[in-house]
Design a protein around this motif. Structure first.
Motif, PDB file in Angstrom:
ATOM      1  N   THR A 117      10.637  83.597  78.189  1.00 49.51           N
ATOM      2  CA  THR A 117      10.920  84.371  76.985  1.00 49.51           C
ATOM      3  C   THR A 117      11.520  83.497  75.890  1.00 49.51           C
ATOM      4  O   THR A 117      11.146  83.595  74.711  1.00 49.51           O
ATOM      5  CB  THR A 117      11.872  85.534  77.317  1.00 49.51           C
ATOM      6  OG1 THR A 117      11.260  86.375  78.299  1.00 49.51           O
ATOM      7  CG2 THR A 117      12.171  86.362  76.086  1.00 49.51           C
ATOM      8  N   PHE A 118      12.441  82.624  76.258  1.00 52.86           N
ATOM      9  CA  PHE A 118      13.020  81.724  75.264  1.00 52.86           C
ATOM     10  C   PHE A 118      11.972  80.762  74.720  1.00 52.86           C
ATOM     11  O   PHE A 118      12.004  80.404  73.543  1.00 52.86           O
ATOM     12  CB  PHE A 118      14.199  80.962  75.873  1.00 52.86           C
ATOM     13  CG  PHE A 118      15.499  81.704  75.779  1.00 52.86           C
ATOM     14  CD1 PHE A 118      16.450  81.340  74.860  1.00 52.86           C
ATOM     15  CD2 PHE A 118      15.762  82.784  76.614  1.00 52.86           C
ATOM     16  CE1 PHE A 118      17.652  82.029  74.768  1.00 52.86           C
ATOM     17  CE2 PHE A 118      16.945  83.478  76.539  1.00 52.86           C
ATOM     18  CZ  PHE A 118      17.903  83.103  75.603  1.00 52.86           C
TER      19      PHE A 118
ATOM     20  N   ILE B  61      17.397  84.897  67.587  1.00 53.50           N
ATOM     21  CA  ILE B  61      18.057  85.569  68.711  1.00 53.50           C
ATOM     22  C   ILE B  61      19.169  86.476  68.196  1.00 53.50           C
ATOM     23  O   ILE B  61      19.321  87.627  68.645  1.00 53.50           O
ATOM     24  CB  ILE B  61      18.607  84.521  69.701  1.00 53.50           C
ATOM     25  CG1 ILE B  61      17.457  83.771  70.373  1.00 53.50           C
ATOM     26  CG2 ILE B  61      19.492  85.190  70.748  1.00 53.50           C
ATOM     27  CD1 ILE B  61      17.909  82.587  71.205  1.00 53.50           C
ATOM     28  N   SER B  62      19.937  85.995  67.236  1.00 53.49           N
ATOM     29  CA  SER B  62      21.033  86.788  66.685  1.00 53.49           C
ATOM     30  C   SER B  62      20.514  88.040  65.978  1.00 53.49           C
ATOM     31  O   SER B  62      21.117  89.108  66.070  1.00 53.49           O
ATOM     32  CB  SER B  62      21.842  85.930  65.711  1.00 53.49           C
ATOM     33  OG  SER B  62      22.434  84.834  66.370  1.00 53.49           O
TER      34      SER B  62
ATOM     35  N   LEU C 213      10.009  82.625  72.085  1.00 55.59           N
ATOM     36  CA  LEU C 213      10.774  82.761  70.849  1.00 55.59           C
ATOM     37  C   LEU C 213      10.853  81.437  70.093  1.00 55.59           C
ATOM     38  O   LEU C 213      10.798  81.409  68.859  1.00 55.59           O
ATOM     39  CB  LEU C 213      12.177  83.284  71.158  1.00 55.59           C
ATOM     40  CG  LEU C 213      12.263  84.741  71.619  1.00 55.59           C
ATOM     41  CD1 LEU C 213      13.696  85.096  71.997  1.00 55.59           C
ATOM     42  CD2 LEU C 213      11.742  85.694  70.546  1.00 55.59           C
TER      43      LEU C 213
ATOM     44  N   PHE D  16      17.278  89.639  77.813  1.00 53.22           N
ATOM     45  CA  PHE D  16      15.851  89.581  77.500  1.00 53.22           C
ATOM     46  C   PHE D  16      15.099  89.599  78.824  1.00 53.22           C
ATOM     47  O   PHE D  16      15.310  88.730  79.673  1.00 53.22           O
ATOM     48  CB  PHE D  16      15.503  88.294  76.744  1.00 53.22           C
ATOM     49  CG  PHE D  16      16.085  88.199  75.360  1.00 53.22           C
ATOM     50  CD1 PHE D  16      16.617  89.310  74.723  1.00 53.22           C
ATOM     51  CD2 PHE D  16      16.097  86.988  74.686  1.00 53.22           C
ATOM     52  CE1 PHE D  16      17.156  89.215  73.440  1.00 53.22           C
ATOM     53  CE2 PHE D  16      16.625  86.875  73.409  1.00 53.22           C
ATOM     54  CZ  PHE D  16      17.162  87.994  72.780  1.00 53.22           C
TER      55      PHE D  16
ATOM     56  N   THR E 254      24.872  81.225  76.475  1.00 47.78           N
ATOM     57  CA  THR E 254      23.528  81.568  76.935  1.00 47.78           C
ATOM     58  C   THR E 254      23.363  81.283  78.419  1.00 47.78           C
ATOM     59  O   THR E 254      23.845  80.264  78.928  1.00 47.78           O
ATOM     60  CB  THR E 254      22.486  80.741  76.145  1.00 47.78           C
ATOM     61  OG1 THR E 254      22.695  80.941  74.745  1.00 47.78           O
ATOM     62  CG2 THR E 254      21.071  81.122  76.516  1.00 47.78           C
TER      63      THR E 254
ATOM     64  N   VAL F 231      14.519  94.303  75.783  1.00 47.57           N
ATOM     65  CA  VAL F 231      15.849  93.874  75.375  1.00 47.57           C
ATOM     66  C   VAL F 231      16.825  94.999  75.700  1.00 47.57           C
ATOM     67  O   VAL F 231      16.556  96.163  75.419  1.00 47.57           O
ATOM     68  CB  VAL F 231      15.906  93.551  73.864  1.00 47.57           C
ATOM     69  CG1 VAL F 231      17.281  93.007  73.483  1.00 47.57           C
ATOM     70  CG2 VAL F 231      14.804  92.572  73.473  1.00 47.57           C
TER      71      VAL F 231
ATOM     72  N   VAL G 248      23.863  86.037  75.550  1.00 41.92           N
ATOM     73  CA  VAL G 248      22.442  86.308  75.753  1.00 41.92           C
ATOM     74  C   VAL G 248      22.004  85.756  77.103  1.00 41.92           C
ATOM     75  O   VAL G 248      22.467  84.703  77.538  1.00 41.92           O
ATOM     76  CB  VAL G 248      21.589  85.721  74.596  1.00 41.92           C
ATOM     77  CG1 VAL G 248      21.758  84.219  74.489  1.00 41.92           C
ATOM     78  CG2 VAL G 248      20.128  86.093  74.728  1.00 41.92           C
TER      79      VAL G 248
END
Length: 493
Positions: free
Chosen positions: A152-153, A374-375, A156, A182, A233, A173, A146
């Motif tokens: 963005t993270f 995320i998954s 989330l 992302f 990541t 995405v 990812v």
């Protein structure tokens, strides 16, 4: 001096996007320009609610960040054409010794919500990938699960933690090779922030210094990688500065071989001359200039300013921890002011690495939820025929995973996407089944984690890269006044 057009393009402060350290964000230089309307959006494929997120999909031994590594960096330069210097370097911490009275942040600059999109709207993620391949020509792209930005993270993570917010967010995405990208999305690539207040730009301008060969820099962007539990990541984010005394004496940087930069070299960039340019195929021109060196991630700091009136009940440090956990930043500069008067004894540099590690240990459930979230997004996008989707969050409606509308540009130009998809291989030991909930056997590298959090002063936007903004809930087509930017899906002409 730079021209007024260049000044407006790069935020009018020589430091990139607004950081809202003691203000409310950034004020537009063109207040008569109305805010762009929301871009069109496709039909809902599925909706995720925070209450649905499972905490037992990832074992506690894997629910942490490990294996932190510097990958690349770049500086946006003030030039006639979009120009980056890679590797880049943040400004150095050079605090003033005397009490200093500063004026409030410039109300006349143009302050972009997403500078990477504003400077290069065709492919905002392209400079990041170009910088990686410049630094590491043999970079193994296939082992990356990812790839996204700190903003963005952060969004989330707030959703996974069920941190209530009324401000929506959106991001695109897309799967390239084995990697799920992302891509942050505002209403328009040149979306600006209005009504800036405070000292979030003036203070760093007075207390940090660009090196001589970086004087044309506007912002410093860093690319790091780590394992978030089982997920390999990559994160891009902007760094406020670095502490020179923390740079190892014998190994001061991650320099690229045979790459020299001098003042004449950079002046040619400002004059619009061709200097080590790379004009990628199928996209607008992006000039990639060769920098001298970067600094280790361990020397980087984040910075906030706050009113002294809030000191006794200030929660800035604790609130910043999740944000800096994502960015893996250890050092934090907190500066209190009395109506713009900054005294050295009210400016502290703190090593929050132990605090960040403690936050990670104490919030294992939330970290596991983030990994599962995320998954799950990766699962859905890989099941779509186009391997693309768009995510939208609206308060009370959950996280909507939607089809992408036609006309939205891909994350990377064709030549770069082909290279990313075809370079390297996926080793069995790291081939985690992303999104199927299986993490057995995943291996993480040992690493001391760190952390931080987010407080507000004078109704500020704490960090443009992390803020969530109000979206026009009507699905109108944006009119971003650009010719075929490929960003919004329905440009005005």
């Amino acid at each position: 001096m730079f021209s007024s057009s260049s000044y407006e393009r790069f935020g009018g402060r020589g430091r990139g996007r607004g950081r809202g350290r003691g203000g409310k964000g950034w004020r537009s230089a063109a207040p008569e320009t109305p805010r762009s309307k929301s871009p069109p959006i496709g039909p809902v494929l599925t909706t995720i609610h925070d209450s649905e997120l499972e905490v037992d999909q990832v074992s506690s031994s894997l629910a942490r960040i490990t294996g932190l590594e510097d990958v690349a960096s770049y500086n946006w330069l003030r030039a006639k054409e979009p120009t980056i210097l890679t590797p880049g370097k943040p400004p150095k911490w050079t605090p003033t010794a005397r009490p200093t009275k500063l004026a409030e942040d410039n109300p006349n600059g143009t302050y972009y919500r997403d500078p990477n999109a504003a400077y290069f709207p065709s492919y905002p993620m392209e400079p990041v990938v170009r910088s990686i391949f410049e630094a590491r020509p043999d970079f193994n792209a296939q082992e990356v699960d990812v790839f996204g930005c700190g903003s963005t993270f952060g969004n989330l993570l707030r959703f996974a933690r069920n941190v209530e917010t009324e401000k929506p967010f959106r991001f695109l995405v897309e799967v390239v090779g084995e990697t799920v990208f992302f891509i942050r999305r505002e209403n328009s690539p040149k979306e600006v922030i209005a009504d800036v207040r405070g000292y979030g730009h003036r203070f760093p301008e007075a207390n940090t210094t660009w090196d001589a060969d970086l004087q044309s820099s506007d912002t410093h962007q860093r690319i790091i990688r780590y394992q978030l539990g089982p997920l390999h990541t990559i994160i891009r984010f902007e760094a406020d500065g670095y502490l020179a005394e923390k740079v190892p004496a014998k190994k001061t940087s991650a320099s690229l071989p045979n790459r020299e930069v001098n003042e004449d070299f950079l002046m040619s960039a400002l004059a619009g001359n061709t200097i080590s340019t790379h004009t990628p195929k199928h996209s607008d021109s992006l000039k990639v200039t060769r920098g001298q060196e970067s600094v280790p991630q361990s020397t980087v700091f984040d910075l906030k300013t706050r009113s002294i009136k809030k000191k006794n009940h200030d929660t800035t440090v604790s609130e910043q921890i999740p944000r800096l956990w994502i960015r893996q930043i250890s050092f934090f500069v907190l500066a209190y002011h009395d109506n713009g008067l900054f005294r050295s004894d009210e400016v502290t540099v703190r090593n929050l690495k132990p605090d960040v590690a403690r936050w990670e240990r104490d919030n294992q459930g939330d970290v596991r939820k983030l990994i599962g979230l995320i998954s799950r997004i990766a699962d859905v996008v890989k099941a779509t025929p186009e391997r693309k989707l768009e995510v939208r969050y609206r308060n009370g409606l959950g996280l909507e995973l939607r089809e992408q509308v036609e006309g939205v540009a891909s994350v990377l130009p064709d030549d770069l996407a082909t290279r990313w998809a075809g370079q390297g291989h996926r080793a069995e030991s790291t081939d985690v089944a992303l999104g199927n909930g299986s993490v057995d056997g995943a291996v993480g590298l040992e690493h001391d984690s760190m952390e931080i959090g987010v407080a507000q002063d004078e109704k500020i936007f704490d960090d443009v890269d992390d803020d969530e903004y109000d979206w026009d809930t009507k699905e109108d087509y944006t009119a971003c006044s650009m010719e075929s930017c490929n960003y919004c899906g329905h440009c005005s002409y």
